[in-house]
Write a protein that holds these residues in place. Structure first.
Motif, PDB file in Angstrom:
ATOM      1  N   ARG A  60      -0.620  -8.862  -2.185  1.00 63.64           N
ATOM      2  CA  ARG A  60       0.153  -9.784  -2.866  1.00 63.64           C
ATOM      3  C   ARG A  60      -0.335  -9.835  -4.643  1.00 63.64           C
ATOM      4  NH1 ARG A  60       3.244  -8.022   0.130  1.00 63.64           N
ATOM      5  NH2 ARG A  60       4.965  -9.218   1.480  1.00 63.64           N
ATOM      6  N   ARG A  93       3.108   6.776   4.405  1.00 61.19           N
ATOM      7  CA  ARG A  93       2.877   5.192   3.673  1.00 61.19           C
ATOM      8  C   ARG A  93       1.731   5.478   3.264  1.00 61.19           C
ATOM      9  NH1 ARG A  93       0.238   2.006   6.608  1.00 61.19           N
ATOM     10  NH2 ARG A  93       0.612   3.841   8.363  1.00 61.19           N
ATOM     11  N   GLU A 151       9.687   4.811  -0.264  1.00 59.61           N
ATOM     12  CA  GLU A 151      10.268   3.765  -1.690  1.00 59.61           C
ATOM     13  C   GLU A 151      10.057   2.934  -2.301  1.00 59.61           C
ATOM     14  OE1 GLU A 151      14.842   3.482  -2.057  1.00 59.61           O
ATOM     15  OE2 GLU A 151      15.238   5.563  -1.857  1.00 59.61           O
ATOM     16  N   ASP A 152       9.980   1.973  -0.952  1.00 62.76           N
ATOM     17  CA  ASP A 152       9.314   0.557  -1.102  1.00 62.76           C
ATOM     18  C   ASP A 152       7.526   0.631  -0.657  1.00 62.76           C
ATOM     19  OD1 ASP A 152      11.504  -0.160  -3.037  1.00 62.76           O
ATOM     20  OD2 ASP A 152      12.107  -0.604  -0.998  1.00 62.76           O
ATOM     21  N   VAL A 153       6.753  -0.265  -1.539  1.00 62.95           N
ATOM     22  CA  VAL A 153       5.230  -0.656  -0.925  1.00 62.95           C
ATOM     23  C   VAL A 153       5.534  -2.523   0.293  1.00 62.95           C
ATOM     24  CG1 VAL A 153       3.097  -0.646  -1.297  1.00 62.95           C
ATOM     25  CG2 VAL A 153       4.280   1.146  -2.220  1.00 62.95           C
ATOM     26  N   ASN A 154       5.434  -2.668   1.086  1.00 64.42           N
ATOM     27  CA  ASN A 154       5.266  -3.793   1.763  1.00 64.42           C
ATOM     28  C   ASN A 154       3.750  -3.728   2.674  1.00 64.42           C
ATOM     29  OD1 ASN A 154       5.727  -6.106   2.585  1.00 64.42           O
ATOM     30  ND2 ASN A 154       7.619  -5.523   4.169  1.00 64.42           N
ATOM     31  N   LYS A 159       1.146   6.172  -0.344  1.00 64.82           N
ATOM     32  CA  LYS A 159       1.967   5.612  -1.180  1.00 64.82           C
ATOM     33  C   LYS A 159       1.583   4.333  -1.661  1.00 64.82           C
ATOM     34  CE  LYS A 159       6.528   4.121  -3.072  1.00 64.82           C
ATOM     35  NZ  LYS A 159       6.773   4.843  -4.368  1.00 64.82           N
ATOM     36  N   GLU A 160       0.748   3.937  -0.128  1.00 66.44           N
ATOM     37  CA  GLU A 160       0.060   2.212  -0.329  1.00 66.44           C
ATOM     38  C   GLU A 160      -0.967   2.775  -1.254  1.00 66.44           C
ATOM     39  OE1 GLU A 160       1.284   0.436   3.907  1.00 66.44           O
ATOM     40  OE2 GLU A 160      -0.501   1.263   3.467  1.00 66.44           O
ATOM     41  N   HIS A 181      -0.217   2.287  -4.656  1.00 65.62           N
ATOM     42  CA  HIS A 181       0.159   1.320  -5.247  1.00 65.62           C
ATOM     43  C   HIS A 181      -1.150   0.418  -5.480  1.00 65.62           C
ATOM     44  CE1 HIS A 181       2.906  -2.801  -5.452  1.00 65.62           C
ATOM     45  NE2 HIS A 181       1.973  -3.224  -4.011  1.00 65.62           N
TER      46      HIS A 181
END
Length: 578
Positions: free
Chosen positions: A202, A158, A194-197, A161-162, A165
């Motif tokens: 933002r 994680r 798969e995604d970054v949250n 990935k972050e 991003h």
């Protein structure tokens, strides 16, 4: 063992990655980097990162072993600036990590996407002053976009990935991931999100229609408009949009130092660089404009000279920037647009038309003819400006040029007309000596088929010239151009002009013989002291298919002009002897 640069750029098939397989933190890191499409890593091993380097053994990656961690991060930075992709570097704990600090700050100031991976001592030793322990996350908080300290191997995918991003979205910047040795050794089932949250992060990209309409209305009635195009044009990949916008509106373009190459320097609407060592025309344009359109520019003190109230005194300032914190920070603005310049220009292009600016353009052309960049030529003396002109004429402005910091940096910005985005790589905000040569190595690895020139001074080159070892080892064909004036030239210039010729600690006459130094590393070395010799050895350097170091012995007392002294306004330009 010698490895050709072609091998560093050979395409390898991506190894199969099994999800759910239990692997170590070190192996998890490498699998995540593969999934982020990383191919090149710049680094230097040590005890805390031995698990990572053990996993690197025989792996998919092309790892470039620099001879100093600062060389690694500057090379990763040059790679990132030349490609737009994040550069990746690895260093061990303690001094390895702290040796990255200058490079991290360089990237932060210039908005360069980097992912910096450091090792640390095992968590049970944190806080005990263990061997090679350093709180690198704490040290780098002010100079990173974000820093991570990994406490659990299960969090590592994680975090990676972050990190990528964050480094590449919004305003780009460096991200640091500090991995303790016990986390690198620990095992967990492999996964990759798969995604970054990320809560509260933002990255705003697309401006609102209302903002774009206000932007268009603000420039519609201008009679003396000028675009101030900064590094944001290059970071956003908005060079084509800028060209189309300028040609459709007939608005002249000034490129900030960081924005050079974002608009073709040979274009009829190009006014060059503004500020302390900017062109007469660019500075006069800012003084007399009725509308200044800042696109991805910071309005920093080298442009405003710190006299923000006197900057562009007749102009409404329109500012477009992806970072809302920059809007109105340094100069008072009439219109602001929070968004990336590429999206802004794309939305604005259908709405704009040609401004009534022909009389203004004619005036600017007249100033360009009356006050071009110029220097005094002397028989038998090699002038540094002439060397940069030689580089430009022989490469037709198509090379990637990196620089260190100092007089040579300003002469390069003045006399090399950059035609393409991502072709000028230099430390702007931090002004880092030692940056030019290793950043050229990264740029050349990124673009093995392009001519890459590192323009350096005899001072800055000695800070990182140990990286001659890797250009020799991998036959990386960087052309190192040393403007050797046997002193710290910009410091000498300021001591001459502002300290009554009291030259303090600027003498570099006992520098090494750079030709012999190059040859000691197995690199071709050349020297020139006259214009005729310069033309001959530069032609020889261009024909050589490997790295070359050229020692250009230039006039030691030459100053950079035009110049606006610190604290003065743009109308107080010193134009030099001519």
């Amino acid at each position: 063992m010698s490895v050709e640069i072609a091998e560093l750029n050979s395409k390898k098939s991506m190894p199969p990655i099994q999800f759910g397989e239990e692997v170590s933190g070190a192996e998890t890191l490498l699998r995540c980097l593969i999934l982020e499409q990383v191919e090149h890593i710049f680094g230097y091993p040590g005890g805390a990162v031995l698990p990572i380097y053990d996993s690197l053994y025989g792996s998919y990656f092309k790892h470039i072993l620099t001879r100093h961690e600062q060389g690694a991060i500057h090379a990763a930075d040059g790679y990132a600036r030349a490609t737009g992709k994040p550069g990746v570097c690895i260093a061990t704990s303690g001094p390895g990590a702290t040796n990255l600090v200058t490079g991290i700050a360089t990237a932060q100031m210039d908005s360069v996407p980097l992912v910096c991976i450091t090792g640390n001592v095992a968590q049970n030793l944190i806080g005990t002053d263990a061997f090679q322990e350093a709180n690198i996350t704490g040290i780098t908080i002010p100079i990173t976009k974000h820093s991570y300290f990994v406490r659990d191997v299960r969090d590592l995918p994680r975090i990676i990935k972050e990190a990528f991003h964050i480094a590449t979205t919004g305003r780009p910047g460096p991200v640091l991931i500090d991995i303790p040795k016990d986390v690198a050794n620990a095992k967990a089932p492999f996964y990759y999100p798969e995604d970054v949250n990320i809560r509260a992060y933002r990255a705003s990209l697309v401006p609102s229609d209302e903002e774009v309409n206000t932007f268009v209305e603000a420039i519609r009635s201008a009679k003396k408009p000028v675009i101030l195009a900064g590094g944001g044009i290059i970071a956003a990949g908005a060079d084509k949009e800028l060209l189309a916008f300028a040609e459709k509106t007939r608005i002249p373009v000034i490129n900030t130092f960081m924005g050079l190459g974002g608009f073709p320097g040979v274009h009829e609407l190009s006014l060059g660089m503004p500020g302390m060592h900017g062109s007469y025309t660019a500075n006069q344009a800012l003084l007399q404009a009725d509308c200044v359109i800042g696109l991805g520019a910071r309005f920093d003190d080298r442009i405003t000279m710190g006299r923000t109230k006197e900057f562009a005194p007749n102009a409404r300032i329109v500012h477009v920037d992806i970072d809302p914190a920059e809007l109105g920070k340094n100069v008072a603005t009439a219109v602001t647009v929070a968004g990336d310049v590429k999206s802004t220009l794309q939305k604005a292009l259908p709405l704009v038309s040609a401004c009534d600016s022909q009389a203004w353009i004619n005036q600017l052309k007249e100033w360009q003819q009356q006050q071009p960049y110029k220097y005094k030529k002397e028989d038998g003396v090699l002038k540094p400006q002439a060397v940069i002109e030689l580089l430009y004429n022989t490469t037709e402005g198509n090379a990637i040029v990196t620089t260190d910091v100092g007089q040579h940096q300003m002469w390069t910005a003045q006399y090399y007309k950059f035609k393409h985005s991502r072709s000028f790589i230099s430390s702007g905000g931090l002004g880092t000596m030692g940056f030019g040569f290793p950043s050229a190595v990264g740029a050349q690895i990124a673009h093995p088929d392009r001519t890459v020139i590192a323009v350096v001074g005899d001072g800055g080159f000695q800070m990182t010239n140990q990286e001659l070892a890797i250009v020799s080892q991998y036959n990386i064909p960087v052309k190192v151009v040393i403007l050797n004036n046997q002193c710290l030239g910009m410091v000498r210039q300021w001591q001459e002009l502002f300290y009554d010729n009291r030259y303090s600690q600027i003498d570099l006459t006992c520098s090494p013989d750079f030709v012999k130094l190059a040859e000691a590393y197995g690199v071709k070395g050349l020297r020139a002291s006259t214009q005729e010799e310069a033309e001959r050895v530069w032609a020889e350097a261009l024909e050589h298919n490997g790295p070359v170091v050229i020692d250009f012995r230039v006039a030691p007392g030459e100053n950079v002009y035009p110049m606006v002294a610190s604290g003065n306004t743009l109308d107080q330009m010193e134009l030099g002897e001519e």
